[in-house]
Design an enzyme around this catalytic site. Structure first.
Site, PDB file in Angstrom:
ATOM      1  N   HIS A   9       8.303  -5.735   1.330  1.00 27.83           N
ATOM      2  CA  HIS A   9       6.864  -5.969   1.167  1.00 27.83           C
ATOM      3  C   HIS A   9       6.603  -7.114   0.183  1.00 27.83           C
ATOM      4  O   HIS A   9       6.949  -6.987  -1.003  1.00 27.83           O
ATOM      5  CB  HIS A   9       6.225  -4.670   0.649  1.00 27.83           C
ATOM      6  CG  HIS A   9       4.753  -4.755   0.406  1.00 27.83           C
ATOM      7  ND1 HIS A   9       4.189  -4.486  -0.820  1.00 27.83           N
ATOM      8  CD2 HIS A   9       3.730  -5.072   1.230  1.00 27.83           C
ATOM      9  CE1 HIS A   9       2.878  -4.623  -0.733  1.00 27.83           C
ATOM     10  NE2 HIS A   9       2.566  -4.978   0.496  1.00 27.83           N
ATOM     11  N   ARG A  10       6.066  -8.213   0.677  1.00 33.74           N
ATOM     12  CA  ARG A  10       5.885  -9.448  -0.105  1.00 33.74           C
ATOM     13  C   ARG A  10       7.254  -9.940  -0.598  1.00 33.74           C
ATOM     14  O   ARG A  10       7.371 -10.501  -1.694  1.00 33.74           O
ATOM     15  CB  ARG A  10       4.940  -9.235  -1.295  1.00 33.74           C
ATOM     16  CG  ARG A  10       3.626  -8.534  -0.948  1.00 33.74           C
ATOM     17  CD  ARG A  10       2.727  -8.335  -2.144  1.00 33.74           C
ATOM     18  NE  ARG A  10       1.640  -7.393  -1.864  1.00 33.74           N
ATOM     19  CZ  ARG A  10       0.775  -6.938  -2.760  1.00 33.74           C
ATOM     20  NH1 ARG A  10       0.830  -7.369  -4.012  1.00 33.74           N
ATOM     21  NH2 ARG A  10      -0.153  -6.075  -2.436  1.00 33.74           N
ATOM     22  N   GLU A  36       7.708  -8.674   5.015  1.00 37.27           N
ATOM     23  CA  GLU A  36       6.245  -8.672   5.136  1.00 37.27           C
ATOM     24  C   GLU A  36       5.714  -9.707   4.173  1.00 37.27           C
ATOM     25  O   GLU A  36       6.199  -9.818   3.033  1.00 37.27           O
ATOM     26  CB  GLU A  36       5.679  -7.291   4.774  1.00 37.27           C
ATOM     27  CG  GLU A  36       4.182  -7.132   5.041  1.00 37.27           C
ATOM     28  CD  GLU A  36       3.230  -7.541   3.912  1.00 37.27           C
ATOM     29  OE1 GLU A  36       2.012  -7.540   4.140  1.00 37.27           O
ATOM     30  OE2 GLU A  36       3.711  -7.876   2.786  1.00 37.27           O
ATOM     31  N   ASP A  38       1.924 -12.299   3.215  1.00 37.60           N
ATOM     32  CA  ASP A  38       0.480 -12.482   3.403  1.00 37.60           C
ATOM     33  C   ASP A  38       0.204 -13.971   3.533  1.00 37.60           C
ATOM     34  O   ASP A  38       0.621 -14.754   2.679  1.00 37.60           O
ATOM     35  CB  ASP A  38      -0.257 -11.960   2.158  1.00 37.60           C
ATOM     36  CG  ASP A  38       0.180 -10.555   1.794  1.00 37.60           C
ATOM     37  OD1 ASP A  38      -0.155  -9.622   2.543  1.00 37.60           O
ATOM     38  OD2 ASP A  38       0.878 -10.381   0.758  1.00 37.60           O
ATOM     39  N   HIS A  51      -0.830 -13.196  -1.815  1.00 32.59           N
ATOM     40  CA  HIS A  51      -1.589 -11.984  -1.509  1.00 32.59           C
ATOM     41  C   HIS A  51      -3.071 -12.087  -1.825  1.00 32.59           C
ATOM     42  O   HIS A  51      -3.933 -11.734  -1.018  1.00 32.59           O
ATOM     43  CB  HIS A  51      -0.994 -10.788  -2.262  1.00 32.59           C
ATOM     44  CG  HIS A  51      -1.756  -9.530  -2.042  1.00 32.59           C
ATOM     45  ND1 HIS A  51      -2.805  -9.140  -2.843  1.00 32.59           N
ATOM     46  CD2 HIS A  51      -1.665  -8.590  -1.077  1.00 32.59           C
ATOM     47  CE1 HIS A  51      -3.314  -8.001  -2.391  1.00 32.59           C
ATOM     48  NE2 HIS A  51      -2.640  -7.637  -1.320  1.00 32.59           N
ATOM     49  N   GLU A 111       1.040 -10.992   7.642  1.00 34.07           N
ATOM     50  CA  GLU A 111      -0.297 -10.398   7.507  1.00 34.07           C
ATOM     51  C   GLU A 111      -1.332 -11.507   7.355  1.00 34.07           C
ATOM     52  O   GLU A 111      -1.298 -12.289   6.398  1.00 34.07           O
ATOM     53  CB  GLU A 111      -0.340  -9.458   6.297  1.00 34.07           C
ATOM     54  CG  GLU A 111      -1.714  -8.808   6.197  1.00 34.07           C
ATOM     55  CD  GLU A 111      -1.924  -7.930   4.982  1.00 34.07           C
ATOM     56  OE1 GLU A 111      -0.942  -7.548   4.309  1.00 34.07           O
ATOM     57  OE2 GLU A 111      -3.098  -7.651   4.695  1.00 34.07           O
ATOM     58  N   LYS A 113      -4.440 -12.755   6.052  1.00 32.24           N
ATOM     59  CA  LYS A 113      -5.289 -12.296   4.937  1.00 32.24           C
ATOM     60  C   LYS A 113      -6.651 -12.952   5.041  1.00 32.24           C
ATOM     61  O   LYS A 113      -7.016 -13.803   4.233  1.00 32.24           O
ATOM     62  CB  LYS A 113      -4.643 -12.666   3.609  1.00 32.24           C
ATOM     63  CG  LYS A 113      -3.750 -11.595   3.026  1.00 32.24           C
ATOM     64  CD  LYS A 113      -4.516 -10.444   2.404  1.00 32.24           C
ATOM     65  CE  LYS A 113      -3.553  -9.415   1.828  1.00 32.24           C
ATOM     66  NZ  LYS A 113      -3.806  -8.040   2.169  1.00 32.24           N
ATOM     67  N   ASP A 231       8.484  -2.062  -1.292  1.00 31.64           N
ATOM     68  CA  ASP A 231       8.776  -3.044  -2.350  1.00 31.64           C
ATOM     69  C   ASP A 231      10.266  -3.002  -2.727  1.00 31.64           C
ATOM     70  O   ASP A 231      10.736  -3.875  -3.449  1.00 31.64           O
ATOM     71  CB  ASP A 231       7.965  -2.717  -3.619  1.00 31.64           C
ATOM     72  CG  ASP A 231       6.460  -2.787  -3.406  1.00 31.64           C
ATOM     73  OD1 ASP A 231       6.015  -3.559  -2.533  1.00 31.64           O
ATOM     74  OD2 ASP A 231       5.726  -2.064  -4.124  1.00 31.64           O
TER      75      ASP A 231
HETATM   76  O1  G3P Z   1       1.307  -4.919   5.268  1.00 26.92           O
HETATM   77  C1  G3P Z   1       1.163  -3.861   4.389  1.00 26.92           C
HETATM   78  C2  G3P Z   1       0.476  -4.250   3.134  1.00 26.92           C
HETATM   79  O2  G3P Z   1       0.924  -5.503   2.741  1.00 26.92           O
HETATM   80  C3  G3P Z   1      -1.015  -4.269   3.257  1.00 26.92           C
HETATM   81  O3  G3P Z   1      -1.627  -4.345   2.017  1.00 26.92           O
HETATM   82  O4  G3P Z   1      -2.681  -5.431   0.126  1.00 26.92           O
HETATM   83  O5  G3P Z   1      -0.212  -5.176   0.158  1.00 26.92           O
HETATM   84  O6  G3P Z   1      -1.308  -6.805   1.651  1.00 26.92           O
HETATM   85  P1  G3P Z   1      -1.445  -5.508   0.941  1.00 26.92           P
HETATM   86 MG    MG Z   2       0.350  -7.558   2.864  1.00 28.10          MG
END
Ligand code: G3P
Ligand code: MG
Length: 240
Positions: A9-10, A36, A38, A51, A111, A113, A231
């Site tokens: 995640h990120r 993942e 953004d 993000h 993602e 954004k 994460d």
């Molecule tokens: O893709 C899952 C998650 O990244 C969504 O929320 O705010 O972390 O981008 P956020």
């Molecule tokens: Mg995200």
């Protein structure tokens, strides 16, 4: 051995500054099979991975990404806020990430954004990059902005999409299908085994987020999810 996509995640944001090349590389090193990230757009139309809509928290400039040209964004330090050893990390471009993973089997969950700031042609520009890198089979586009996903499906039906949401939607697989999406990017607490089975019967998969507790990871693996967004890809890797 469960065949589940392990999405960092990120990037490996538990141990590196989120959405930096350091975080993406570390994620792969720790066993992630997916990344993942953004995507947002600079004033002059460059796709960058960050993000927040503002550069303040992670890059130290009190301005919207949309209001600054990439030539300025690329000077910013996106690592120091997390730790001095990361000083000099930059806000990467989408292309830099695609370049990193193009010769691997890594799945990229991009993602969009655009919940608050509406970036003109964001969907078309992301799709153009993904096609240019010949990665349509290995990309999933996700967003909280479902109009954006519907548009992405219209422009590129060959690229998978996943709806992001925060609520306990009723039979979300039916809703997902109504906009052409094939995945549910659900908050992990809104994922129950029966729902995973019902979705699967309709050809819709679950990729819950953001799951950092190994016990919760185990529960979701048993529930039959297709991927987990975390994460800490090393924790998930240890379970798979
Ligand atoms: O893709 C899952 C998650 O990244 C969504 O929320 O705010 O972390 O981008 P956020
Ligand atoms: Mg995200």
């Amino acid at each position: 051995m469960a065949n589940i996509v392990n999405f960092a995640h990120r990037g490996a944001s538990g141990c590196c500054p989120e959405n930096t090349m350091a975080a993406f590389s570390k994620g792969l090193e720790l066993g992630a099979t997916g990344i993942e990230t953004d995507v947002q757009m600079t004033k002059d139309g460059t796709l960058v991975l960050i993000h927040d809509e503002k550069l303040t928290r992670t890059a130290g400039l009190d301005a919207l990404v949309a209001s600054v040209d990439y030539s300025e964004v690329k000077q910013l330090d996106a690592g120091s806020w997390f730790g001095s050893e990361f000083a000099g990390e930059r806000v990467p471009t989408l292309e830099q990430l695609l370049e990193l993973v193009k010769d691997t089997n890594t799945i990229v969950n991009i993602e969009l954004k655009n919940g608050f700031v509406q970036y003109p042609q964001l969907e078309a520009k992301v799709i153009e990059s993904v096609r240019r890198y010949q990665m349509t089979e290995r990309v999933i586009l996700s967003s909280f902005n479902h109009y954006s996903l519907a548009e992405a499906n219209r422009l590129a039906p060959e690229i998978a999409t996943g709806i992001l949401y925060m609520e306990g939607l009723y039979e979300p697989w039916k809703y997902a299908q109504s906009i052409g999406a094939s995945a549910l990017h659900a908050p992990y607490y809104a994922v129950l085994p029966d729902w995973v089975a019902s979705a699967k019967a309709e050809g819709v998969i679950y990729n819950p987020f953001t799951v950092n507790d190994p016990n919760e990871m185990k529960r979701l693996i048993d529930a039959g999810v297709a991927g987990i967004i975390t994460d800490y890809p090393d924790r998930l890797h240890a379970l798979l």
